[in-house]
Write a protein that holds these residues in place. Structure first.
Motif, mmCIF file in Angstrom:
data_model
loop_
_atom_site.group_PDB
_atom_site.id
_atom_site.type_symbol
_atom_site.label_atom_id
_atom_site.label_comp_id
_atom_site.label_asym_id
_atom_site.label_seq_id
_atom_site.Cartn_x
_atom_site.Cartn_y
_atom_site.Cartn_z
ATOM 1 N N ARG A 86 0.846 -1.200 0.000
ATOM 2 C CA ARG A 86 0.000 0.000 0.000
ATOM 3 C C ARG A 86 0.875 1.241 0.000
ATOM 4 N NH1 ARG A 86 -1.558 3.894 3.443
ATOM 5 N NH2 ARG A 86 -3.596 4.880 3.122
ATOM 6 N N LEU A 87 0.677 2.084 -1.007
ATOM 7 C CA LEU A 87 1.369 3.362 -1.043
ATOM 8 C C LEU A 87 0.537 4.415 -0.325
ATOM 9 C CD1 LEU A 87 2.717 3.530 -4.709
ATOM 10 C CD2 LEU A 87 4.100 3.497 -2.634
ATOM 11 N N PRO A 88 1.177 5.345 0.370
ATOM 12 C CA PRO A 88 0.420 6.417 1.021
ATOM 13 C C PRO A 88 -0.058 7.449 0.005
ATOM 14 C CG PRO A 88 2.763 6.770 1.318
ATOM 15 C CD PRO A 88 2.622 5.449 0.620
ATOM 16 N N THR A 89 -0.943 8.323 0.440
ATOM 17 C CA THR A 89 -1.409 9.397 -0.437
ATOM 18 C C THR A 89 -0.248 10.283 -0.857
ATOM 19 O OG1 THR A 89 -3.528 9.384 0.727
ATOM 20 C CG2 THR A 89 -3.048 11.305 -0.639
ATOM 21 N N TYR A 90 0.648 10.571 0.087
ATOM 22 C CA TYR A 90 1.834 11.380 -0.193
ATOM 23 C C TYR A 90 3.066 10.553 0.163
ATOM 24 C CZ TYR A 90 -1.660 15.066 -0.303
ATOM 25 O OH TYR A 90 -2.768 15.816 -0.603
ATOM 26 N N LEU A 91 3.812 10.174 -0.859
ATOM 27 C CA LEU A 91 4.985 9.322 -0.662
ATOM 28 C C LEU A 91 6.232 10.180 -0.474
ATOM 29 C CD1 LEU A 91 6.422 6.574 -0.676
ATOM 30 C CD2 LEU A 91 6.567 6.773 -3.178
ATOM 31 N N THR A 92 6.922 9.969 0.632
ATOM 32 C CA THR A 92 8.173 10.670 0.915
ATOM 33 C C THR A 92 9.338 9.783 0.499
ATOM 34 O OG1 THR A 92 7.153 11.747 2.830
ATOM 35 C CG2 THR A 92 9.550 11.791 2.695
ATOM 36 N N VAL A 93 10.218 10.322 -0.336
ATOM 37 C CA VAL A 93 11.400 9.589 -0.792
ATOM 38 C C VAL A 93 12.648 10.340 -0.356
ATOM 39 C CG1 VAL A 93 12.677 8.704 -2.774
ATOM 40 C CG2 VAL A 93 10.184 8.616 -2.772
ATOM 41 N N HIS A 94 13.524 9.645 0.338
ATOM 42 C CA HIS A 94 14.784 10.227 0.797
ATOM 43 C C HIS A 94 15.891 9.801 -0.154
ATOM 44 C CE1 HIS A 94 18.121 10.439 4.107
ATOM 45 N NE2 HIS A 94 18.212 11.418 3.232
ATOM 46 N N LEU A 95 16.457 10.759 -0.891
ATOM 47 C CA LEU A 95 17.589 10.474 -1.764
ATOM 48 C C LEU A 95 18.851 10.399 -0.904
ATOM 49 C CD1 LEU A 95 16.848 12.823 -4.808
ATOM 50 C CD2 LEU A 95 16.272 10.423 -4.537
ATOM 51 N N MET A 96 19.442 9.218 -0.826
ATOM 52 C CA MET A 96 20.608 9.000 0.037
ATOM 53 C C MET A 96 21.858 9.542 -0.655
ATOM 54 S SD MET A 96 19.031 7.517 2.528
ATOM 55 C CE MET A 96 20.288 6.771 3.540
ATOM 56 N N ARG A 97 22.059 10.852 -0.546
ATOM 57 C CA ARG A 97 23.142 11.511 -1.268
ATOM 58 C C ARG A 97 24.419 11.675 -0.447
ATOM 59 N NH1 ARG A 97 22.496 13.134 -6.135
ATOM 60 N NH2 ARG A 97 20.450 13.431 -7.092
ATOM 61 N N PHE A 98 24.403 11.284 0.804
ATOM 62 C CA PHE A 98 25.593 11.455 1.633
ATOM 63 C C PHE A 98 26.101 10.100 2.114
ATOM 64 C CE2 PHE A 98 23.575 15.587 1.856
ATOM 65 C CZ PHE A 98 24.647 16.460 1.782
ATOM 66 N N TYR A 99 27.404 9.957 2.121
ATOM 67 C CA TYR A 99 28.024 8.761 2.681
ATOM 68 C C TYR A 99 29.281 9.173 3.437
ATOM 69 C CZ TYR A 99 31.565 8.947 -1.023
ATOM 70 O OH TYR A 99 32.588 9.345 -1.843
ATOM 71 N N TYR A 100 29.687 8.330 4.365
ATOM 72 C CA TYR A 100 30.823 8.665 5.228
ATOM 73 C C TYR A 100 32.123 8.173 4.606
ATOM 74 C CZ TYR A 100 33.699 9.174 9.414
ATOM 75 O OH TYR A 100 34.679 9.532 10.298
ATOM 76 N N LYS A 101 33.078 9.098 4.418
ATOM 77 C CA LYS A 101 34.389 8.749 3.885
ATOM 78 C C LYS A 101 35.338 8.524 5.053
ATOM 79 C CE LYS A 101 35.897 10.544 0.118
ATOM 80 N NZ LYS A 101 36.405 11.457 -0.942
ATOM 81 N N GLY A 102 35.662 7.256 5.285
ATOM 82 C CA GLY A 102 36.474 6.910 6.446
ATOM 83 C C GLY A 102 37.853 7.526 6.432
ATOM 84 N N GLU A 103 38.482 7.606 5.226
ATOM 85 C CA GLU A 103 39.849 8.120 5.174
ATOM 86 C C GLU A 103 39.920 9.605 5.504
ATOM 87 O OE1 GLU A 103 38.133 8.235 0.992
ATOM 88 O OE2 GLU A 103 38.161 6.890 2.727
ATOM 89 N N LYS A 104 38.859 10.341 5.172
ATOM 90 C CA LYS A 104 38.835 11.776 5.468
ATOM 91 C C LYS A 104 37.980 12.111 6.683
ATOM 92 C CE LYS A 104 39.744 13.399 0.765
ATOM 93 N NZ LYS A 104 39.294 14.305 -0.327
ATOM 94 N N LYS A 105 37.280 11.100 7.207
ATOM 95 C CA LYS A 105 36.431 11.256 8.385
ATOM 96 C C LYS A 105 35.426 12.405 8.216
ATOM 97 C CE LYS A 105 39.845 9.346 11.583
ATOM 98 N NZ LYS A 105 40.641 9.555 12.819
ATOM 99 N N CYS A 106 34.706 12.354 7.110
ATOM 100 C CA CYS A 106 33.702 13.385 6.850
ATOM 101 C C CYS A 106 32.631 12.807 5.929
ATOM 102 C CB CYS A 106 34.332 14.624 6.212
ATOM 103 S SG CYS A 106 35.008 14.323 4.566
ATOM 104 N N ASN A 107 31.503 13.507 5.849
ATOM 105 C CA ASN A 107 30.433 13.106 4.949
ATOM 106 C C ASN A 107 30.681 13.690 3.561
ATOM 107 O OD1 ASN A 107 28.882 11.575 6.750
ATOM 108 N ND2 ASN A 107 27.912 13.407 7.594
#
Length: 340
Positions: A304-325
């Protein structure tokens, strides 16, 4: 993915190097053609090397880079009658000169950026277009938490201000009053940089804070059902399969969601691709047979889809070598999808 760059010929117009992905149904490619030409998919006749392409099957057509795709069809409201006495048809992509002034695009009144506050502005304006929310803000249910009512009142006052400004022809207003309230309710968003300006924040986190507050505060209907539950909640069937052979049997359950995540990788070109990645996941939980933690494959399918579907674009990831997003800037196109 078997992606090819093809040339699309439509009447006198030639579109070069259009991406065609045979891993996706032809409906997706026809949606691309709709965006390029304005010809709706139900009025399209697509041919490759003399073969007509169906909506759900590429058939045995051999497609390579540089293949010529012939598109036949007209935009909605256009005529197939010749536009001149020499028998040539009118180019449907060319705007007709009616002698009247071009219509002015009516852009809603926006919000001023008060220094890295675009994350909140975008969230507020996104919620503003939901009519059920606007109607309920005027009659907020009583809450034991005074601060929750303050947020609803702040949103309602700002929306009214934006509506009045739009009538006056103003392009934007200042959200300073709501911003002060926002910082008072959620102090972690009030962090400052060394230069004394507000730090950049995540719009998804702001969305979650506002939606969760509205979920606790705003009720609709005779049964006092949460407005967020009614219009933003969906359900899916979930299957858990143990990766250890001979361990736990496959189990089925029903779960609820308020937003879907679109995971972005180098192979994701369309929203539906990223959403499908989120439908399968690996989770670790205790095995009832072995008595230890083991890995399970979790597979979800939307029921079942809701009337208003919220989609989160996962645009950030953690870079371990630089310790930042780090931000993923890959463009993701939207095409219509029926189910997942």
């Amino acid at each position: 993915m078997p992606q090819f760059k093809v040339n699309v010929k439509w009447g006198r117009t030639l579109h070069k190097e259009v991406v065609l992905d045979t891993d996706l149904e032809p409906n997706v490619f026809k949606a691309q053609l709709y965006a390029l030409t304005g010809v709706p998919p139900d009025r399209q006749k697509v041919m490759i090397k003399g073969a007509i392409i169906k909506d759900d099957d590429w058939g045995n057509t051999s497609i390579t880079n540089g293949s010529m795709v012939l598109l036949m069809g007209t935009v909605e409201g256009s005529s197939d009658k010749p536009a001149s006495s020499d028998g040539e048809k009118e180019d449907p992509t060319r705007p007709k000169d009616t002698g009247e002034p071009a219509p002015v695009l009516k852009i809603p009144t926006g919000l001023n950026n008060l220094g890295n506050t675009c994350y909140l502005n975008a969230t507020i304006q996104c919620l503003k277009i939901i009519p059920e929310l606007r109607n309920s803000l005027e009659d907020v249910a009583k809450s034991s938490n005074q601060s929750q009512r303050h947020l609803c009142s702040g949103l309602q006052n700002l929306y009214k201000c934006m509506d009045e400004a739009h009538k006056l022809g103003l392009t934007s207003v200042s959200p300073s009053s709501l911003l002060d309230l926002w910082f008072a309710l959620f102090p972690r968003f009030c962090e400052l940089t060394e230069n004394g300006t507000y730090r950049q924040q995540d719009a998804s986190e702001a969305w979650n804070e506002i939606v969760q507050t509205l979920q606790r505060t705003m009720n609709v209907g005779p049964q006092e059902k949460s407005l967020i539950d009614k219009y933003f909640r969906g359900t899916y069937d979930v299957q858990y399969k143990c990766t250890v052979e001979g361990a736990d049997p496959v189990t089925q359950s029903t779960e609820q969601f308020y937003q879907l995540s679109c995971f972005i990788t180098k192979d994701v070109n369309y929203l539906i691709d990223g959403l499908k990645l989120g439908m399968t996941d690996s989770v670790t939980k205790k095995s009832t047979v072995l008595g230890t933690d083991v890995e399970f494959t979790k597979t979800s399918s939307i029921t079942r889809l809701p009337t208003y579907l919220t989609v989160h674009l996962m645009r950030f990831y953690y870079k371990g070598e630089k310790k930042c997003n780090a931000k993923i800037k890959r463009p993701v196109n939207w095409v219509e999808f029926r189910c997942l």
